[in-house]
Design an enzyme around this catalytic site. Structure first.
Site, PDB file in Angstrom:
ATOM      1  N   HIS A 115       0.921  -1.339  -0.019  1.00 54.86           N
ATOM      2  CA  HIS A 115       0.214  -0.011  -0.122  1.00 54.86           C
ATOM      3  C   HIS A 115       0.955   1.263  -0.104  1.00 54.86           C
ATOM      4  O   HIS A 115       1.797   1.222   0.644  1.00 54.86           O
ATOM      5  CB  HIS A 115      -1.183  -0.025   1.330  1.00 54.86           C
ATOM      6  N   CYS A 118       3.095   3.352   3.148  1.00 60.11           N
ATOM      7  CA  CYS A 118       3.749   2.270   3.784  1.00 60.11           C
ATOM      8  C   CYS A 118       4.946   2.764   4.891  1.00 60.11           C
ATOM      9  O   CYS A 118       5.950   2.815   4.270  1.00 60.11           O
ATOM     10  CB  CYS A 118       4.088   0.877   3.200  1.00 60.11           C
TER      11      CYS A 118
HETATM   12 CO    CO Z   1       2.567  -0.850   5.758  1.00 58.37          CO
END
Ligand code: CO
Length: 227
Positions: A115, A118
Site C-alpha cells: 500500500h 507504507c
Molecule cells: Co505498510
C-alpha cells in the site's frame, strides 16, 4: 471529583471515536446474530469446510483490511500479514502459510498487496536504527539497492517512496516464484497465479502492478529441475 472524571473519559472516547475492547465484544454479538439472521446456515457451513481460492500476503497496517477492501466474506481468503508484505525465505511463519495454502487448500491465486504510504517501506529508506526491526527492513533496503538507479532518477522523496512500494511488491512476487513450493505446484497443478497489487490509502483503490501466471519462467539460476 472522581465522578466527574468518568464522563470526561467517555467524552474523550466519543470525541476521538475510540472503541474500548467491550465495544468489540458487543459488536461481535451483533455481527453473529445478524449473520445467522441473513443466512441460518452461515456458521454451520463455514465450520465444516475451508476452501478459499486466494492467499493474501499483505501489510499488517490496520488501514488495509483484506476482506473489507475486496468485498470478500469469511471463508474466501487465506491471510498472512507482516510489516511491508514481505516474502522472506527464512520466515518459517510465511513458509508454513504458503505451503498449507498451496499444497492443502490448493489456492488458485496468491496476492501480494502493498500500500502507498507504507511506514515499513518509509522506515527502510532512512538511515535510522530502530532496533530488532532493522533486520526485517534490511530486506526492503536490498530491494532499494537492486533498483537504485531507477529510484534515484526520480525527482522527489514521495515519488521514490511510492516507486519503492511498487518495486517491493514486484520483488516479493518474484520471491514467491523462487520457492520450491510454488515451482512444484506450477509443475504439478498449473497453479497458482501470482499477483502484485498496491492499495491506495487516499482513494481506497487497488492498482495491479505485476503478475506471474503459473509456469512463468524466472532467471534460470532460481529454477529447480528436480522437483
Ligand atoms: Co505498510
Amino acid at each position: 471529583m472522581h465522578n466527574m472524571c468518568i464522563p470526561k473519559k467517555i467524552d474523550y472516547y466519543k470525541k476521538y471515536k475510540m472503541k474500548t475492547y467491550e465495544t468489540l465484544l458487543q459488536n461481535n454479538k451483533k455481527w453473529a446474530e445478524q449473520s445467522v439472521a441473513n443466512d441460518p446456515n452461515f456458521f454451520s457451513r463455514l465450520s465444516s469446510i475451508q476452501s478459499p481460492e486466494y492467499l493474501w500476503i499483505g501489510c499488517s497496517d490496520s488501514r488495509v483490511p483484506p476482506d473489507s477492501i475486496t468485498g470478500t466474506r469469511p471463508g474466501e481468503i487465506f491471510i498472512h500479514r507482516n510489516i511491508a508484505n514481505m516474502v522472506v525465505h527464512t520466515d518459517l511463519n510465511m513458509l508454513s502459510v504458503l505451503q498449507y495454502a498451496v499444497e492443502v487448500l490448493k489456492v488458485k491465486h496468491i496476492i501480494v498487496c502493498g500500500h502507498y504510504g507504507c511506514g515499513g517501506v518509509k522506515a527502510a529508506m532512512t538511515k535510522k536504527s530502530l532496533g530488532i526491526i532493522n533486520k526485517w527492513l534490511r530486506n526492503i533496503k536490498d530491494v532499494y539497492r537492486l533498483h537504485e538507479d531507477e529510484l534515484n532518477a526520480l525527482p522527489n522523496e514521495e515519488d521514490r517512496v511510492n516507486k519503492l512500494i511498487e518495486l517491493n511488491v514486484q520483488e516479493q512476487v518474484l520471491n514467491l516464484a523462487k520457492t520450491s513450493i510454488v515451482q512444484k505446484a506450477w509443475k504439478e497443478n498449473k497453479a497458482p497465479h501470482l499477483h502484485g497489487w498496491v492499495y491506495g490509502l487516499e482513494n481506497g483503490l487497488i492498482k495491479p502492478i505485476f503478475e506471474m501466471p503459473a509456469g512463468t519462467h524466472i532467471d534460470s539460476i532460481y529454477e529447480f529441475d528436480n522437483l
